[in-house]
Motif scaffolding. Sequence first.
Motif, PDB file in Angstrom:
ATOM      1  N   LYS A 129     -45.005  94.318 -21.175  1.00  0.00           N
ATOM      2  CA  LYS A 129     -44.478  94.163 -22.533  1.00  0.00           C
ATOM      3  C   LYS A 129     -43.097  93.521 -22.390  1.00  0.00           C
ATOM      4  CE  LYS A 129     -47.915  96.532 -24.222  1.00  0.00           C
ATOM      5  NZ  LYS A 129     -49.016  95.842 -24.825  1.00  0.00           N
TER       6      LYS A 129
ATOM      7  N   GLU B 109     -37.501  94.268 -27.588  1.00  0.00           N
ATOM      8  CA  GLU B 109     -38.602  93.351 -27.307  1.00  0.00           C
ATOM      9  C   GLU B 109     -38.082  91.913 -27.421  1.00  0.00           C
ATOM     10  OE1 GLU B 109     -38.770  92.688 -31.606  1.00  0.00           O
ATOM     11  OE2 GLU B 109     -38.637  94.577 -30.568  1.00  0.00           O
TER      12      GLU B 109
ATOM     13  N   TRP C  93     -42.254  97.362 -28.988  1.00  0.00           N
ATOM     14  CA  TRP C  93     -42.734  98.409 -28.098  1.00  0.00           C
ATOM     15  C   TRP C  93     -41.636  99.447 -27.925  1.00  0.00           C
ATOM     16  CZ3 TRP C  93     -47.637  98.836 -27.001  1.00  0.00           C
ATOM     17  CH2 TRP C  93     -48.046  99.689 -25.976  1.00  0.00           C
TER      18      TRP C  93
END
Length: 189
Positions: A179, A110, A116
């Motif tokens: 994300k 991330e 994530w």
Amino acid sequence: MTQRITITPRTVDAQEVTSIVSLVQLGRVPEAWERFYVASVGDGALARLGGVINAALATPPAAVQWLEITWGDGRRHEIPDLADQTVVVRIDVPTDAPVSSQAGYGSVYEFRGEPWQRGICLSSQPGDFASPNASGGTIASVIFRVGAVERLTSEMSDLLAGRTYYLNVRNQIRQAGAKPAAVEINWPR
């Protein structure tokens, strides 16, 4: 009401259908269309299988986004919109690359976003997560080196000089929106 058609293809026709469907599953749709066109104007049962092939081609493959990282580039490469797509990095091992004394690794993690679960895989085909060299987690990595013999394994992969491989990256949980992530490669020496 659905009409049912029975067609008995020749062996070569069945093999061609399998090849076309495989290309679609790999996301190589333009190549699949080309092979379908060539096969469908020929003779034999394959020319009558247009409905089956069209149905397979109508199912869109997973989106693929290409990320360019050249051999030796150790910078962080951001992917601000990693969502449902698969990000693919083409790795062209130089023809003059010596056998490695120190392994390298490719990682996805991330960056500028919440932690994530990611997946990463090193394979001989773009977007192929079936390779045994796969990893997952909030920081996912695969270990590889230039070897004398090609081996894609879960512990460490040996890549051959002069060959092309693909570093495939995706979110483990899809359909959750973007994300942000980053990919970084520490190259073998």
